[in-house]
Write an enzyme that holds these catalytic residues in place. Structure first.
Site, short mmCIF file in Angstrom:
data_model
loop_
_atom_site.label_atom_id
_atom_site.label_comp_id
_atom_site.label_asym_id
_atom_site.label_seq_id
_atom_site.Cartn_x
_atom_site.Cartn_y
_atom_site.Cartn_z
N ASN A 119 -5.37 12.48 0.64
CA ASN A 119 -4.49 11.59 1.43
C ASN A 119 -5.39 10.82 2.39
O ASN A 119 -6.63 11.00 2.40
CB ASN A 119 -3.45 12.43 2.19
N LYS A 120 -4.79 9.96 3.18
CA LYS A 120 -5.55 9.10 4.10
C LYS A 120 -6.61 9.86 4.88
O LYS A 120 -6.37 10.99 5.32
CB LYS A 120 -4.54 8.43 5.06
N ARG A 136 -7.26 -0.25 -6.76
CA ARG A 136 -7.48 0.86 -5.81
C ARG A 136 -7.62 2.14 -6.64
O ARG A 136 -6.76 2.44 -7.47
CB ARG A 136 -6.32 0.98 -4.81
N GLN A 145 -2.28 2.34 9.94
CA GLN A 145 -0.97 2.41 9.28
C GLN A 145 0.05 3.17 10.14
O GLN A 145 1.25 2.92 10.06
CB GLN A 145 -1.08 3.11 7.91
N ASP A 186 -1.91 10.97 -2.08
CA ASP A 186 -2.26 9.92 -3.05
C ASP A 186 -2.57 10.52 -4.42
O ASP A 186 -2.43 9.83 -5.44
CB ASP A 186 -3.43 9.10 -2.54
N ARG A 240 0.87 -1.18 0.00
CA ARG A 240 0.00 0.00 0.00
C ARG A 240 0.91 1.23 0.00
O ARG A 240 2.12 1.11 0.09
CB ARG A 240 -1.00 0.00 1.16
N GLY A 241 0.27 2.41 -0.10
CA GLY A 241 1.05 3.63 -0.24
C GLY A 241 1.19 3.93 -1.73
O GLY A 241 1.48 3.03 -2.53
N ALA A 242 0.97 5.20 -2.09
CA ALA A 242 0.85 5.56 -3.50
C ALA A 242 2.06 5.15 -4.37
O ALA A 242 1.89 4.46 -5.38
CB ALA A 242 0.54 7.05 -3.62
O1 MRU Z 1 -4.50 3.31 2.21
P1 MRU Z 1 -3.02 3.50 2.13
O2 MRU Z 1 -2.28 2.94 3.29
O3 MRU Z 1 -2.45 3.05 0.81
O4 MRU Z 1 -2.86 5.06 2.20
C1 MRU Z 1 -1.58 5.63 2.08
C2 MRU Z 1 -1.53 7.08 2.30
O5 MRU Z 1 -2.52 7.74 2.48
C3 MRU Z 1 -0.17 7.70 2.18
O6 MRU Z 1 -0.08 8.83 3.00
C4 MRU Z 1 0.04 8.13 0.72
O7 MRU Z 1 -0.11 7.02 -0.12
C5 MRU Z 1 1.37 8.72 0.50
S1 MRU Z 1 2.64 7.50 0.57
C6 MRU Z 1 4.12 8.22 0.28
#
Ligand code: MRU
Length: 369
Positions: free
Chosen positions: A259-260, A95, A208, A249, A54-56
């Site tokens: 973002n999250k 996603r 997370q 994201d 996970r994470g962009a």
């Molecule tokens: O749902 P996730 O864990 O994939 O969400 C991730 C985030 O919101 C991060 O802050 C974002 O992807 C930036 S990662 C460098």
């Protein structure tokens, strides 16, 4: 980054078996450090959807490896391009919010569509996946160099006193391929001996922050304190936060940023308390085609079970427990949009800019047509 003293990336090709892509299973952290093998497009699709990865930036890199694995699948040469397009569509559907996934996959596909011979396709797809990883690492490194200046500045203003940074979710190396976006300036500042402390939002529903950011920072020897998501406002009101730093994201050409879920509330509290709110992101997390984040960014909705249940370690096993009445109705939006007006600045691999079309265009003139 280091895990128990050994250097890891969050995704890599198995050196002894080039048909296998390796990832760290992030659902198991911090309780178990497990490496998972991905051998097919479907494996990659499931790994992204279920947040093994996970994470962009990382899901972008995983998407590129997914296309590589698609080239290895047994298809008649004449059907290969169609198979790759279908695989790309499947991966992109895993996603919807992070722009890195479609952006990386589409650019890999554009390269591959010019190649007809199957072995050459396999080679080019692998090169593209490895190149995606290398360039994401380099972008994070540059974000670190630029973001360090902000931390140095705060440290100077505090006469060398501890710089308190609040972050939400995980935008560290686990979310990228290495180094991380938010963590890049933090790691550099720590290396330079600047006293630092990070407030880590637990980041419900899947934690997370509590599971991943806390673990990462601990592995690198950075001081941190875990707080429930609702604590940030209180900390800011009492002068305990010098800087809010989050990832992104998808950021629009005008600087609205997804973002999250919960990031927007941190930005509101930061504005009310006159605290700088910066977003750290590589150019692969910009969506230069859209302007209005609220209207144009698709917000992922996930299973409500992530809200009604919480997972943790008990008796050496990961167990999930219900935290509400059995028939509770729950909703699970994965992300929210922070409007550009609440963002002090964007820390990108090309430098720091204001969250406005004019400033973003100055750094990325080639992306505006
Ligand atoms: O749902 P996730 O864990 O994939 O969400 C991730 C985030 O919101 C991060 O802050 C974002 O992807 C930036 S990662 C460098």
């Amino acid at each position: 980054m280091l895990v128990y003293g050994k250097h890891y990336h969050s995704i890599w090709l198995d050196e002894t078996d080039k048909l296998v892509v390796k990832v760290i299973d992030q659902r198991k952290l911090p309780f178990f450090f497990e490496i998972k093998d991905l051998r097919s497009v479907n494996d990659v699709y499931t790994a992204i959807k279920e947040m093994v990865v996970r994470g962009a930036p990382l899901i972008g890199a995983a998407g590129a490896f997914g296309i590589y694995l698609a080239t290895l699948e047994d298809k008649p040469a004449a059907d290969m391009h169609r198979h790759l397009r279908q695989s790309a569509d499947l991966l992109i559907s895993s996603r919807p919010t992070a722009v890195n996934l479609p952006l990386v996959i589409d650019s890999v596909l554009e390269r591959l569509m010019k190649i007809a011979e199957v072995n050459a396709l396999k080679e080019a797809a692998l090169d593209a996946a490895l190149e995606t990883c290398r360039s994401e690492i380099e972008r994070c490194r540059k974000i670190g160099v630029h973001g360090l200046e902000i931390i140095k500045d705060i440290s100077r203003r505090k006469n060398g006193g501890t710089v308190n940074i609040l972050t939400h979710c995980n935008a560290g190396w686990l979310a990228c391929v290495d180094i991380g976006t938010v963590t890049a300036p933090i790691y550099l500042a720590h290396e330079k001996g600047i006293p630092l402390h990070v407030w880590v939002d637990e980041t419900r529903p899947v934690n997370q922050g509590a599971r991943l950011t806390a673990w990462e920072l601990g592995q690198q020897g950075i001081k941190y304190t875990l707080v429930p998501d609702n604590t940030g406002g209180h900390l800011m009101q009492h002068g305990m936060v010098d800087l809010v730093l989050t990832g992104s994201d998808r950021t629009t050409r005008k600087g609205d940023t997804a973002n999250k879920i919960g990031t927007y509330l941190k930005a509101l509290a930061a504005r009310d308390n006159d605290i700088p709110f910066y977003v750290a992101l590589p150019e692969t997390s910009f969506d230069f085609n859209i302007s209005d984040g609220l209207a144009e960014i698709k917000i992922e909705k996930r299973d409500s079970g992530e809200v009604t249940h919480v997972a943790g370690l008990e008796g050496g096993e990961i167990k999930s427990v219900r935290i509400c009445p059995e028939d509770a109705c729950a909703e699970n939006w994965g992300f929210d949009v922070t409007p550009a007006r609440l963002v002090t600045g964007l820390i990108t691999d090309r430098g720091i800019c204001g969250a406005s079309e004019k400033d973003i265009r100055k750094l990325f003139p080639d992306k505006f047509r």
